[in-house]
Design a protein around this motif. Sequence first.
Motif, PDB file in Angstrom:
ATOM      1  N   PRO A 132      10.046   1.261  -0.088  1.00 48.84           N
ATOM      2  CA  PRO A 132       8.765   0.546  -0.233  1.00 48.84           C
ATOM      3  C   PRO A 132       7.612   1.469  -0.628  1.00 48.84           C
ATOM      4  O   PRO A 132       6.726   1.059  -1.386  1.00 48.84           O
ATOM      5  CB  PRO A 132       8.542  -0.084   1.149  1.00 48.84           C
ATOM      6  CG  PRO A 132       9.413   0.676   2.079  1.00 48.84           C
ATOM      7  CD  PRO A 132      10.577   1.133   1.290  1.00 48.84           C
ATOM      8  N   ASP A 133       7.636   2.707  -0.135  1.00 50.95           N
ATOM      9  CA  ASP A 133       6.559   3.645  -0.477  1.00 50.95           C
ATOM     10  C   ASP A 133       6.612   4.022  -1.953  1.00 50.95           C
ATOM     11  O   ASP A 133       5.578   4.079  -2.628  1.00 50.95           O
ATOM     12  CB  ASP A 133       6.662   4.903   0.387  1.00 50.95           C
ATOM     13  CG  ASP A 133       6.415   4.625   1.858  1.00 50.95           C
ATOM     14  OD1 ASP A 133       5.637   3.695   2.137  1.00 50.95           O
ATOM     15  OD2 ASP A 133       6.997   5.317   2.707  1.00 50.95           O
ATOM     16  N   ARG A 138       7.925   2.273  -4.357  1.00 51.60           N
ATOM     17  CA  ARG A 138       7.580   1.091  -5.156  1.00 51.60           C
ATOM     18  C   ARG A 138       6.058   0.906  -5.206  1.00 51.60           C
ATOM     19  O   ARG A 138       5.488   0.629  -6.272  1.00 51.60           O
ATOM     20  CB  ARG A 138       8.248  -0.150  -4.566  1.00 51.60           C
ATOM     21  CG  ARG A 138       8.005  -1.421  -5.390  1.00 51.60           C
ATOM     22  CD  ARG A 138       8.767  -2.595  -4.828  1.00 51.60           C
ATOM     23  NE  ARG A 138      10.204  -2.386  -4.931  1.00 51.60           N
ATOM     24  CZ  ARG A 138      11.026  -2.370  -3.891  1.00 51.60           C
ATOM     25  NH1 ARG A 138      10.556  -2.536  -2.672  1.00 51.60           N
ATOM     26  NH2 ARG A 138      12.312  -2.188  -4.070  1.00 51.60           N
ATOM     27  N   TYR A 139       5.390   1.091  -4.062  1.00 47.36           N
ATOM     28  CA  TYR A 139       3.940   0.924  -4.006  1.00 47.36           C
ATOM     29  C   TYR A 139       3.241   1.955  -4.892  1.00 47.36           C
ATOM     30  O   TYR A 139       2.349   1.609  -5.683  1.00 47.36           O
ATOM     31  CB  TYR A 139       3.461   1.069  -2.559  1.00 47.36           C
ATOM     32  CG  TYR A 139       1.964   0.992  -2.390  1.00 47.36           C
ATOM     33  CD1 TYR A 139       1.308  -0.230  -2.331  1.00 47.36           C
ATOM     34  CD2 TYR A 139       1.187   2.150  -2.294  1.00 47.36           C
ATOM     35  CE1 TYR A 139      -0.066  -0.311  -2.178  1.00 47.36           C
ATOM     36  CE2 TYR A 139      -0.185   2.082  -2.139  1.00 47.36           C
ATOM     37  CZ  TYR A 139      -0.805   0.863  -2.079  1.00 47.36           C
ATOM     38  OH  TYR A 139      -2.164   0.792  -1.948  1.00 47.36           O
ATOM     39  N   GLU A 179       3.880   1.428  -8.763  1.00 50.15           N
ATOM     40  CA  GLU A 179       3.133   0.271  -9.277  1.00 50.15           C
ATOM     41  C   GLU A 179       1.665   0.601  -9.450  1.00 50.15           C
ATOM     42  O   GLU A 179       1.055   0.242 -10.466  1.00 50.15           O
ATOM     43  CB  GLU A 179       3.304  -0.926  -8.333  1.00 50.15           C
ATOM     44  CG  GLU A 179       4.687  -1.554  -8.373  1.00 50.15           C
ATOM     45  CD  GLU A 179       4.828  -2.670  -7.357  1.00 50.15           C
ATOM     46  OE1 GLU A 179       3.881  -2.885  -6.565  1.00 50.15           O
ATOM     47  OE2 GLU A 179       5.888  -3.337  -7.358  1.00 50.15           O
ATOM     48  N   ARG A 180       1.074   1.308  -8.475  1.00 50.42           N
ATOM     49  CA  ARG A 180      -0.336   1.667  -8.578  1.00 50.42           C
ATOM     50  C   ARG A 180      -0.568   2.623  -9.743  1.00 50.42           C
ATOM     51  O   ARG A 180      -1.544   2.489 -10.485  1.00 50.42           O
ATOM     52  CB  ARG A 180      -0.809   2.307  -7.273  1.00 50.42           C
ATOM     53  CG  ARG A 180      -0.962   1.319  -6.134  1.00 50.42           C
ATOM     54  CD  ARG A 180      -2.233   0.482  -6.318  1.00 50.42           C
ATOM     55  NE  ARG A 180      -2.340  -0.533  -5.285  1.00 50.42           N
ATOM     56  CZ  ARG A 180      -1.940  -1.787  -5.402  1.00 50.42           C
ATOM     57  NH1 ARG A 180      -1.389  -2.187  -6.544  1.00 50.42           N
ATOM     58  NH2 ARG A 180      -2.086  -2.656  -4.429  1.00 50.42           N
ATOM     59  N   THR A 198      -4.884   4.268   2.852  1.00 51.83           N
ATOM     60  CA  THR A 198      -4.851   3.753   1.496  1.00 51.83           C
ATOM     61  C   THR A 198      -6.200   3.247   1.002  1.00 51.83           C
ATOM     62  O   THR A 198      -6.407   3.142  -0.190  1.00 51.83           O
ATOM     63  CB  THR A 198      -3.824   2.608   1.392  1.00 51.83           C
ATOM     64  OG1 THR A 198      -4.109   1.622   2.400  1.00 51.83           O
ATOM     65  CG2 THR A 198      -2.419   3.130   1.611  1.00 51.83           C
ATOM     66  N   GLU A 207      -5.239  -9.051  -3.927  1.00 49.65           N
ATOM     67  CA  GLU A 207      -5.688  -7.885  -4.691  1.00 49.65           C
ATOM     68  C   GLU A 207      -7.206  -7.896  -4.834  1.00 49.65           C
ATOM     69  O   GLU A 207      -7.849  -6.846  -4.769  1.00 49.65           O
ATOM     70  CB  GLU A 207      -5.027  -7.871  -6.062  1.00 49.65           C
ATOM     71  CG  GLU A 207      -5.431  -6.721  -6.976  1.00 49.65           C
ATOM     72  CD  GLU A 207      -4.973  -5.359  -6.485  1.00 49.65           C
ATOM     73  OE1 GLU A 207      -5.332  -4.350  -7.109  1.00 49.65           O
ATOM     74  OE2 GLU A 207      -4.246  -5.298  -5.470  1.00 49.65           O
TER      75      GLU A 207
END
Length: 494
Positions: A177-178, A180-181, A184-185, A268, A459
Amino acid sequence: MTNINESFDAASRWWPVRANVRARTEAITVEAPARAWRRRFTWRLTATDVATIVLVSAIGSMAFPGVASTGMLEIAVAAMFWMLLLALYRTRSLQRIGAGAMEYKRVVDATAVSAGWTAMAIILTNSLENRWILMAVYPVGLMALLLERWLWRQWLTRQSTKSGHFLSHVVVVGQIPDIRYVTERLAQHSGAAYKVVGAVYDEEVVPGHGAAYLQRAGLANLENVVASTGADAVIVAGSLRAGNEEIRKLGWRLEESRTQIILVSSLTNVAGPRIRMRPVEGLPLMHVDLPNFDGGHHVVKRAMDIVLSGTALILLAPVLAVLAITVRKDSEGPAFFSQYRVGRSGEPFKMYKFRSMVVDAEDQLESLQGENEGHGYLFKHKADPRITGAGRWMRKYSLDELPQLFNVLKGDMSLVGPRPPLASEVAQYEGATERRLYIKPGVTGLWQTRGRSDLPMDESIRLDLYYVENWSVTGDLMIMWRTVKVMIKPEGAY
Protein backbone atom coordinates in the motif's frame (compact mmCIF):
# COMPACT_ATOMS: atom_id res chain seq x y z
CA MET A 1 63.77 -1.89 18.27
CA THR A 2 60.86 -3.99 19.38
CA ASN A 3 58.56 -0.99 19.21
CA ILE A 4 59.70 -0.28 15.66
CA ASN A 5 58.96 -3.86 14.60
CA GLU A 6 55.58 -3.79 16.27
CA SER A 7 54.75 -0.56 14.51
CA PHE A 8 55.88 -2.03 11.21
CA ASP A 9 53.72 -5.11 11.75
CA ALA A 10 50.71 -2.96 12.63
CA ALA A 11 51.21 -0.87 9.50
CA SER A 12 51.51 -4.04 7.42
CA ARG A 13 48.22 -5.29 8.81
CA TRP A 14 46.62 -1.90 8.02
CA TRP A 15 47.71 -1.76 4.37
CA PRO A 16 45.20 -4.41 3.13
CA VAL A 17 42.41 -2.61 4.98
CA ARG A 18 43.48 0.71 3.51
CA ALA A 19 43.61 -0.86 0.06
CA ASN A 20 40.13 -2.27 0.55
CA VAL A 21 38.81 1.15 1.60
CA ARG A 22 40.46 2.71 -1.45
CA ALA A 23 38.93 0.07 -3.69
CA ARG A 24 35.50 0.74 -2.20
CA THR A 25 35.99 4.48 -2.66
CA GLU A 26 36.99 4.00 -6.28
CA ALA A 27 33.96 1.74 -6.75
CA ILE A 28 31.71 4.66 -5.85
CA THR A 29 31.92 6.01 -9.38
CA VAL A 30 28.85 4.36 -10.84
CA GLU A 31 27.19 6.97 -13.05
CA ALA A 32 23.40 6.89 -13.28
CA PRO A 33 21.94 8.43 -16.46
CA ALA A 34 19.79 10.95 -14.55
CA ARG A 35 22.78 12.02 -12.45
CA ALA A 36 24.87 12.98 -15.48
CA TRP A 37 21.93 14.71 -17.14
CA ARG A 38 21.13 16.58 -13.92
CA ARG A 39 24.72 17.81 -13.64
CA ARG A 40 24.53 19.34 -17.12
CA PHE A 41 21.20 20.95 -16.30
CA THR A 42 22.57 22.46 -13.08
CA TRP A 43 25.44 24.07 -14.98
CA ARG A 44 22.97 25.54 -17.47
CA LEU A 45 20.84 26.86 -14.62
CA THR A 46 23.91 28.45 -13.01
CA ALA A 47 24.96 30.05 -16.28
CA THR A 48 21.53 31.58 -16.89
CA ASP A 49 21.35 32.86 -13.28
CA VAL A 50 24.69 34.61 -13.73
CA ALA A 51 23.72 35.93 -17.18
CA THR A 52 20.40 37.26 -15.84
CA ILE A 53 22.01 39.15 -12.96
CA VAL A 54 24.81 40.54 -15.15
CA LEU A 55 22.34 41.63 -17.84
CA VAL A 56 19.96 43.32 -15.40
CA SER A 57 22.86 45.05 -13.64
CA ALA A 58 24.29 46.28 -16.96
CA ILE A 59 20.94 47.57 -18.17
CA GLY A 60 20.39 49.26 -14.81
CA SER A 61 23.72 51.05 -14.97
CA MET A 62 23.02 52.25 -18.53
CA ALA A 63 19.52 53.40 -17.58
CA PHE A 64 21.03 55.85 -15.11
CA PRO A 65 23.65 57.83 -17.10
CA GLY A 66 24.56 59.94 -14.08
CA VAL A 67 26.00 56.98 -12.17
CA ALA A 68 29.54 57.66 -11.01
CA SER A 69 32.38 55.17 -11.26
CA THR A 70 31.89 54.33 -7.59
CA GLY A 71 28.31 53.44 -8.41
CA MET A 72 29.54 51.06 -11.12
CA LEU A 73 31.81 49.44 -8.56
CA GLU A 74 28.97 49.07 -6.06
CA ILE A 75 26.66 47.46 -8.58
CA ALA A 76 29.41 45.01 -9.57
CA VAL A 77 29.98 44.07 -5.93
CA ALA A 78 26.21 43.79 -5.34
CA ALA A 79 25.85 41.51 -8.38
CA MET A 80 28.65 39.20 -7.20
CA PHE A 81 27.22 39.10 -3.68
CA TRP A 82 23.80 38.33 -5.14
CA MET A 83 25.19 35.39 -7.12
CA LEU A 84 27.02 34.15 -4.03
CA LEU A 85 23.83 34.17 -1.96
CA LEU A 86 21.95 32.23 -4.64
CA ALA A 87 24.60 29.54 -4.20
CA LEU A 88 24.67 29.72 -0.38
CA TYR A 89 20.88 29.43 -0.22
CA ARG A 90 21.19 26.30 -2.40
CA THR A 91 18.63 27.52 -4.92
CA ARG A 92 19.94 24.98 -7.42
CA SER A 93 19.99 21.89 -5.19
CA LEU A 94 18.12 18.79 -6.29
CA GLN A 95 15.74 19.00 -3.33
CA ARG A 96 14.43 22.38 -4.48
CA ILE A 97 14.41 22.57 -8.28
CA GLY A 98 11.84 21.10 -10.63
CA ALA A 99 8.76 20.98 -8.38
CA GLY A 100 7.07 22.91 -5.59
CA ALA A 101 7.38 26.51 -4.44
CA MET A 102 10.58 26.12 -2.39
CA GLU A 103 12.83 26.89 -5.38
CA TYR A 104 11.14 30.25 -5.94
CA LYS A 105 11.03 30.99 -2.21
CA ARG A 106 14.79 30.44 -1.90
CA VAL A 107 15.43 32.78 -4.84
CA VAL A 108 13.25 35.44 -3.17
CA ASP A 109 15.01 34.93 0.18
CA ALA A 110 18.50 35.18 -1.33
CA THR A 111 17.53 38.33 -3.24
CA ALA A 112 15.98 39.95 -0.15
CA VAL A 113 19.10 39.30 1.94
CA SER A 114 21.36 40.61 -0.83
CA ALA A 115 19.23 43.77 -1.13
CA GLY A 116 19.32 44.25 2.64
CA TRP A 117 23.11 44.09 2.81
CA THR A 118 23.39 46.39 -0.20
CA ALA A 119 21.11 48.92 1.54
CA MET A 120 23.34 48.80 4.62
CA ALA A 121 26.45 49.34 2.49
CA ILE A 122 24.86 52.34 0.76
CA ILE A 123 23.95 53.91 4.12
CA LEU A 124 27.33 53.23 5.75
CA THR A 125 29.27 54.64 2.78
CA ASN A 126 26.88 57.61 2.51
CA SER A 127 26.35 56.93 -1.20
CA LEU A 128 22.62 57.55 -1.34
CA GLU A 129 22.88 58.51 -5.01
CA ASN A 130 23.20 54.78 -5.71
CA ARG A 131 19.88 53.88 -4.11
CA TRP A 132 18.60 53.22 -7.64
CA ILE A 133 20.22 49.80 -7.25
CA LEU A 134 17.60 48.98 -4.62
CA MET A 135 14.71 50.64 -6.42
CA ALA A 136 15.37 49.29 -9.92
CA VAL A 137 18.00 46.56 -10.20
CA TYR A 138 16.82 44.24 -7.43
CA PRO A 139 13.05 44.30 -8.20
CA VAL A 140 13.60 43.85 -11.95
CA GLY A 141 16.32 41.28 -11.34
CA LEU A 142 14.09 39.26 -9.01
CA MET A 143 11.29 39.18 -11.56
CA ALA A 144 13.79 38.14 -14.24
CA LEU A 145 15.22 35.36 -12.06
CA LEU A 146 11.76 34.01 -11.23
CA LEU A 147 10.77 34.11 -14.90
CA GLU A 148 13.99 32.36 -15.87
CA ARG A 149 13.41 29.62 -13.28
CA TRP A 150 9.82 29.19 -14.47
CA LEU A 151 10.96 28.87 -18.09
CA TRP A 152 13.51 26.23 -17.09
CA ARG A 153 10.77 24.35 -15.25
CA GLN A 154 8.60 24.40 -18.36
CA TRP A 155 11.56 23.09 -20.35
CA LEU A 156 12.03 20.33 -17.79
CA THR A 157 8.38 19.33 -18.13
CA ARG A 158 8.70 19.16 -21.92
CA GLN A 159 11.87 17.11 -21.61
CA SER A 160 10.12 14.65 -19.32
CA THR A 161 7.21 14.16 -21.72
CA LYS A 162 9.14 14.17 -25.00
CA SER A 163 12.53 12.69 -24.17
CA GLY A 164 11.94 10.94 -20.86
CA HIS A 165 14.49 13.09 -19.00
CA PHE A 166 13.89 13.51 -15.28
CA LEU A 167 15.95 15.01 -12.49
CA SER A 168 15.97 11.67 -10.68
CA HIS A 169 15.22 8.06 -11.58
CA VAL A 170 13.97 6.41 -8.42
CA VAL A 171 13.29 2.93 -7.08
CA VAL A 172 10.51 2.80 -4.49
CA VAL A 173 10.93 0.42 -1.56
CA GLY A 174 8.30 -0.59 0.96
CA GLN A 175 5.12 -2.51 1.54
CA ILE A 176 2.43 -2.78 -1.12
CA PRO A 177 0.00 0.00 0.00
CA ASP A 178 2.86 2.42 0.71
CA ILE A 179 4.47 1.86 -2.69
CA ARG A 180 1.12 2.25 -4.43
CA TYR A 181 0.41 5.53 -2.62
CA VAL A 182 3.85 7.04 -3.38
CA THR A 183 3.93 5.99 -7.04
CA GLU A 184 0.45 7.40 -7.65
CA ARG A 185 1.36 10.73 -6.06
CA LEU A 186 4.60 11.01 -8.02
CA ALA A 187 2.82 10.17 -11.27
CA GLN A 188 0.24 12.90 -10.65
CA HIS A 189 2.21 15.82 -9.26
CA SER A 190 6.00 15.38 -9.38
CA GLY A 191 6.42 17.16 -12.73
CA ALA A 192 9.89 16.48 -14.10
CA ALA A 193 11.44 15.81 -10.69
CA TYR A 194 11.07 12.05 -10.22
CA LYS A 195 10.47 9.10 -12.50
CA VAL A 196 9.75 5.74 -10.94
CA VAL A 197 11.85 3.11 -12.73
CA GLY A 198 11.50 0.26 -10.25
CA ALA A 199 9.81 -1.03 -7.12
CA VAL A 200 11.14 -3.45 -4.52
CA TYR A 201 8.44 -4.83 -2.25
CA ASP A 202 9.09 -5.68 1.36
CA GLU A 203 6.92 -8.70 0.71
CA GLU A 204 7.35 -12.31 -0.34
CA VAL A 205 5.59 -11.87 -3.69
CA VAL A 206 5.04 -9.06 -6.21
CA PRO A 207 1.42 -7.80 -6.32
CA GLY A 208 -0.60 -8.97 -9.27
CA HIS A 209 -1.05 -5.60 -10.99
CA GLY A 210 0.94 -4.57 -14.05
CA ALA A 211 3.32 -1.63 -13.99
CA ALA A 212 5.53 0.17 -16.49
CA TYR A 213 8.58 -0.26 -14.26
CA LEU A 214 10.62 -3.19 -12.94
CA GLN A 215 9.13 -4.93 -9.88
CA ARG A 216 10.79 -7.37 -7.51
CA ALA A 217 9.87 -8.95 -4.19
CA GLY A 218 12.34 -9.00 -1.30
CA LEU A 219 14.78 -6.31 -0.17
CA ALA A 220 17.70 -8.57 -1.12
CA ASN A 221 17.01 -7.64 -4.77
CA LEU A 222 17.43 -3.90 -4.20
CA GLU A 223 21.01 -3.55 -5.50
CA ASN A 224 20.19 -5.53 -8.65
CA VAL A 225 17.14 -3.38 -9.37
CA VAL A 226 19.12 -0.16 -8.83
CA ALA A 227 21.92 -1.35 -11.12
CA SER A 228 19.63 -2.62 -13.88
CA THR A 229 17.44 0.51 -13.92
CA GLY A 230 20.25 3.07 -13.52
CA ALA A 231 18.40 4.68 -10.60
CA ASP A 232 20.19 7.40 -8.66
CA ALA A 233 17.79 7.48 -5.67
CA VAL A 234 15.77 5.07 -3.57
CA ILE A 235 12.53 6.21 -1.96
CA VAL A 236 11.62 4.35 1.23
CA ALA A 237 7.82 4.52 1.24
CA GLY A 238 6.86 4.13 4.86
CA SER A 239 7.99 1.66 7.50
CA LEU A 240 9.74 -1.64 6.72
CA ARG A 241 8.89 -4.94 8.34
CA ALA A 242 12.35 -5.30 9.89
CA GLY A 243 12.10 -1.87 11.52
CA ASN A 244 14.16 1.31 11.31
CA GLU A 245 17.46 -0.56 11.57
CA GLU A 246 16.80 -1.93 8.09
CA ILE A 247 16.78 1.58 6.65
CA ARG A 248 20.31 2.20 7.97
CA LYS A 249 21.45 -1.08 6.45
CA LEU A 250 19.94 -0.07 3.11
CA GLY A 251 22.05 3.10 3.23
CA TRP A 252 25.22 1.06 3.79
CA ARG A 253 24.33 -1.31 0.97
CA LEU A 254 23.78 1.55 -1.46
CA GLU A 255 27.00 3.43 -0.67
CA GLU A 256 29.00 1.90 -3.52
CA SER A 257 26.55 3.08 -6.16
CA ARG A 258 26.23 6.55 -4.55
CA THR A 259 22.48 6.10 -4.53
CA GLN A 260 20.60 8.64 -2.45
CA ILE A 261 17.97 7.51 0.04
CA ILE A 262 14.75 9.53 0.35
CA LEU A 263 12.41 8.83 3.26
CA VAL A 264 8.69 9.44 2.95
CA SER A 265 7.38 11.02 6.13
CA SER A 266 4.35 9.49 7.77
CA LEU A 267 3.17 13.08 8.33
CA THR A 268 1.49 13.12 4.92
CA ASN A 269 -0.22 16.50 5.38
CA VAL A 270 2.82 18.35 6.73
CA ALA A 271 4.90 20.29 4.20
CA GLY A 272 8.56 21.29 4.25
CA PRO A 273 8.17 24.84 5.67
CA ARG A 274 6.83 23.37 8.92
CA ILE A 275 9.53 20.72 9.28
CA ARG A 276 12.98 21.38 10.75
CA MET A 277 15.67 18.81 11.50
CA ARG A 278 17.85 19.18 14.61
CA PRO A 279 20.44 16.48 15.43
CA VAL A 280 21.15 16.12 19.15
CA GLU A 281 23.89 13.68 20.21
CA GLY A 282 23.39 11.55 17.13
CA LEU A 283 19.60 11.59 17.50
CA PRO A 284 17.89 13.26 14.50
CA LEU A 285 14.94 15.20 15.90
CA MET A 286 12.21 16.36 13.54
CA HIS A 287 10.54 19.56 14.75
CA VAL A 288 7.06 20.14 13.30
CA ASP A 289 5.83 23.72 13.70
CA LEU A 290 2.21 24.35 14.59
CA PRO A 291 -0.14 25.32 11.74
CA ASN A 292 -0.23 29.06 11.08
CA PHE A 293 -3.82 30.21 11.70
CA ASP A 294 -3.07 33.78 12.81
CA GLY A 295 -0.22 36.20 13.46
CA GLY A 296 2.06 38.28 11.26
CA HIS A 297 1.83 36.03 8.21
CA HIS A 298 -1.93 36.55 8.10
CA VAL A 299 -1.41 40.32 8.24
CA VAL A 300 0.79 40.02 5.15
CA LYS A 301 -1.80 37.77 3.51
CA ARG A 302 -4.56 40.28 4.21
CA ALA A 303 -2.47 43.18 2.91
CA MET A 304 -1.78 41.22 -0.28
CA ASP A 305 -5.50 40.47 -0.64
CA ILE A 306 -6.41 44.16 -0.36
CA VAL A 307 -3.76 45.39 -2.78
CA LEU A 308 -4.25 42.70 -5.43
CA SER A 309 -8.05 42.55 -5.30
CA GLY A 310 -8.35 46.35 -5.33
CA THR A 311 -5.95 46.63 -8.27
CA ALA A 312 -7.73 43.82 -10.14
CA LEU A 313 -11.15 45.43 -9.66
CA ILE A 314 -9.86 48.73 -11.07
CA LEU A 315 -8.14 47.12 -14.05
CA LEU A 316 -10.99 44.69 -14.76
CA ALA A 317 -13.81 47.24 -14.37
CA PRO A 318 -14.49 47.38 -18.15
CA VAL A 319 -14.49 43.57 -18.34
CA LEU A 320 -16.88 43.31 -15.39
CA ALA A 321 -19.23 45.82 -17.04
CA VAL A 322 -19.25 43.91 -20.34
CA LEU A 323 -19.89 40.60 -18.57
CA ALA A 324 -22.75 42.12 -16.54
CA ILE A 325 -24.40 43.45 -19.71
CA THR A 326 -23.89 40.09 -21.45
CA VAL A 327 -25.60 38.19 -18.61
CA ARG A 328 -28.57 40.56 -18.59
CA LYS A 329 -29.07 40.28 -22.34
CA ASP A 330 -28.56 36.51 -22.47
CA SER A 331 -31.42 35.60 -20.11
CA GLU A 332 -33.99 37.13 -17.82
CA GLY A 333 -32.85 38.08 -14.35
CA PRO A 334 -30.16 40.11 -12.57
CA ALA A 335 -26.54 40.16 -13.67
CA PHE A 336 -25.26 39.06 -10.26
CA PHE A 337 -26.06 36.05 -8.14
CA SER A 338 -25.50 35.95 -4.39
CA GLN A 339 -25.49 32.95 -2.11
CA TYR A 340 -24.70 32.44 1.55
CA ARG A 341 -21.51 30.46 2.16
CA VAL A 342 -19.68 29.52 5.35
CA GLY A 343 -16.46 31.41 6.04
CA ARG A 344 -13.73 31.35 8.65
CA SER A 345 -14.77 30.02 12.06
CA GLY A 346 -18.18 29.06 10.64
CA GLU A 347 -19.28 32.67 10.02
CA PRO A 348 -21.79 32.93 7.14
CA PHE A 349 -21.28 35.54 4.43
CA LYS A 350 -22.90 36.46 1.14
CA MET A 351 -20.74 35.42 -1.82
CA TYR A 352 -21.12 37.18 -5.16
CA LYS A 353 -20.88 35.69 -8.65
CA PHE A 354 -22.12 36.49 -12.12
CA ARG A 355 -25.37 34.65 -12.66
CA SER A 356 -24.66 31.63 -14.85
CA MET A 357 -27.99 29.81 -14.41
CA VAL A 358 -31.65 30.56 -14.93
CA VAL A 359 -33.38 32.50 -12.17
CA ASP A 360 -35.29 29.48 -10.77
CA ALA A 361 -32.25 27.19 -10.75
CA GLU A 362 -32.60 26.40 -7.03
CA ASP A 363 -36.24 25.31 -7.50
CA GLN A 364 -35.20 22.89 -10.27
CA LEU A 365 -32.40 21.29 -8.26
CA GLU A 366 -34.50 18.62 -6.56
CA SER A 367 -35.79 17.28 -9.87
CA LEU A 368 -32.21 16.86 -11.15
CA GLN A 369 -30.77 15.00 -8.15
CA GLY A 370 -31.03 11.70 -10.01
CA GLU A 371 -28.60 13.01 -12.64
CA ASN A 372 -25.94 14.12 -10.15
CA GLU A 373 -22.41 13.48 -11.49
CA GLY A 374 -20.66 15.13 -8.57
CA HIS A 375 -18.68 13.48 -5.82
CA GLY A 376 -20.05 13.24 -2.31
CA TYR A 377 -22.60 15.88 -1.34
CA LEU A 378 -21.83 18.31 -4.19
CA PHE A 379 -24.22 18.48 -7.14
CA LYS A 380 -22.46 18.60 -10.50
CA HIS A 381 -23.83 17.95 -13.95
CA LYS A 382 -21.75 18.50 -17.09
CA ALA A 383 -24.88 19.09 -19.20
CA ASP A 384 -26.85 20.92 -16.50
CA PRO A 385 -29.96 22.30 -18.28
CA ARG A 386 -30.16 25.21 -15.84
CA ILE A 387 -26.95 26.79 -17.13
CA THR A 388 -27.48 29.66 -19.57
CA GLY A 389 -25.61 30.12 -22.84
CA ALA A 390 -23.42 32.88 -21.48
CA GLY A 391 -23.04 31.03 -18.20
CA ARG A 392 -21.55 27.98 -19.88
CA TRP A 393 -18.54 29.75 -21.38
CA MET A 394 -18.14 32.00 -18.33
CA ARG A 395 -17.92 28.90 -16.14
CA LYS A 396 -15.44 27.28 -18.49
CA TYR A 397 -13.00 30.18 -18.05
CA SER A 398 -14.01 30.92 -14.41
CA LEU A 399 -15.20 34.41 -15.38
CA ASP A 400 -18.37 33.99 -13.32
CA GLU A 401 -16.22 34.06 -10.17
CA LEU A 402 -14.67 37.49 -10.78
CA PRO A 403 -17.21 39.31 -8.52
CA GLN A 404 -15.73 37.34 -5.60
CA LEU A 405 -12.97 39.96 -5.69
CA PHE A 406 -15.48 42.19 -3.87
CA ASN A 407 -15.68 39.53 -1.14
CA VAL A 408 -11.90 39.56 -0.89
CA LEU A 409 -11.82 43.34 -0.57
CA LYS A 410 -14.51 43.20 2.13
CA GLY A 411 -12.56 40.58 4.06
CA ASP A 412 -15.03 37.69 3.79
CA MET A 413 -12.68 35.73 1.54
CA SER A 414 -9.03 35.57 0.56
CA LEU A 415 -7.55 35.34 -2.92
CA VAL A 416 -6.25 31.84 -2.08
CA GLY A 417 -7.81 29.41 0.35
CA PRO A 418 -10.12 26.40 0.72
CA ARG A 419 -13.24 26.20 -1.42
CA PRO A 420 -16.13 28.23 0.16
CA PRO A 421 -18.69 25.62 1.30
CA LEU A 422 -22.46 25.78 1.56
CA ALA A 423 -24.09 25.46 4.98
CA SER A 424 -25.59 22.12 3.87
CA GLU A 425 -22.08 20.83 3.15
CA VAL A 426 -20.73 21.96 6.51
CA ALA A 427 -23.59 20.15 8.26
CA GLN A 428 -22.26 16.88 6.80
CA TYR A 429 -18.62 17.45 7.76
CA GLU A 430 -17.07 14.61 9.72
CA GLY A 431 -13.83 14.37 11.67
CA ALA A 432 -11.05 16.72 10.58
CA THR A 433 -12.99 18.13 7.62
CA GLU A 434 -14.15 21.09 9.73
CA ARG A 435 -10.51 22.29 9.81
CA ARG A 436 -11.24 23.74 6.36
CA LEU A 437 -12.98 26.53 8.29
CA TYR A 438 -9.87 27.53 10.25
CA ILE A 439 -8.91 30.13 7.63
CA LYS A 440 -10.81 32.24 5.11
CA PRO A 441 -12.09 30.51 1.97
CA GLY A 442 -10.47 31.52 -1.30
CA VAL A 443 -11.40 32.59 -4.80
CA THR A 444 -8.88 29.99 -5.92
CA GLY A 445 -6.88 27.25 -4.27
CA LEU A 446 -5.21 23.90 -4.78
CA TRP A 447 -8.59 22.41 -5.73
CA GLN A 448 -8.89 25.03 -8.51
CA THR A 449 -5.57 24.04 -10.09
CA ARG A 450 -5.91 20.25 -9.73
CA GLY A 451 -9.06 19.44 -11.67
CA ARG A 452 -11.88 21.33 -9.92
CA SER A 453 -15.16 19.47 -10.49
CA ASP A 454 -13.37 16.35 -11.73
CA LEU A 455 -11.75 15.85 -8.30
CA PRO A 456 -13.19 13.16 -6.03
CA MET A 457 -14.59 14.61 -2.83
CA ASP A 458 -11.95 12.99 -0.61
CA GLU A 459 -9.15 14.43 -2.78
CA SER A 460 -10.73 17.89 -2.70
CA ILE A 461 -10.93 17.72 1.10
CA ARG A 462 -7.34 16.48 1.32
CA LEU A 463 -6.07 19.39 -0.79
CA ASP A 464 -8.02 21.92 1.29
CA LEU A 465 -6.71 20.47 4.57
CA TYR A 466 -3.18 20.41 3.19
CA TYR A 467 -3.47 24.09 2.29
CA VAL A 468 -4.90 25.04 5.69
CA GLU A 469 -2.02 23.30 7.47
CA ASN A 470 0.83 24.48 5.24
CA TRP A 471 -0.07 27.73 3.47
CA SER A 472 2.57 30.38 2.80
CA VAL A 473 2.74 33.67 0.94
CA THR A 474 5.08 32.17 -1.66
CA GLY A 475 2.73 29.22 -2.08
CA ASP A 476 -0.21 31.61 -2.56
CA LEU A 477 1.63 33.38 -5.38
CA MET A 478 2.34 30.03 -7.02
CA ILE A 479 -1.32 29.03 -6.83
CA MET A 480 -2.39 32.38 -8.33
CA TRP A 481 -0.03 31.86 -11.23
CA ARG A 482 -1.31 28.32 -11.81
CA THR A 483 -4.87 29.63 -11.68
CA VAL A 484 -4.14 31.98 -14.57
CA LYS A 485 -2.83 29.01 -16.56
CA VAL A 486 -5.93 26.96 -15.71
CA MET A 487 -8.20 29.80 -16.81
CA ILE A 488 -6.45 29.89 -20.18
CA LYS A 489 -6.55 26.09 -20.53
CA PRO A 490 -9.58 25.10 -18.42
CA GLU A 491 -9.92 21.64 -16.93
CA GLY A 492 -12.81 20.27 -14.91
CA ALA A 493 -14.84 23.50 -15.13
CA TYR A 494 -18.55 23.05 -15.85
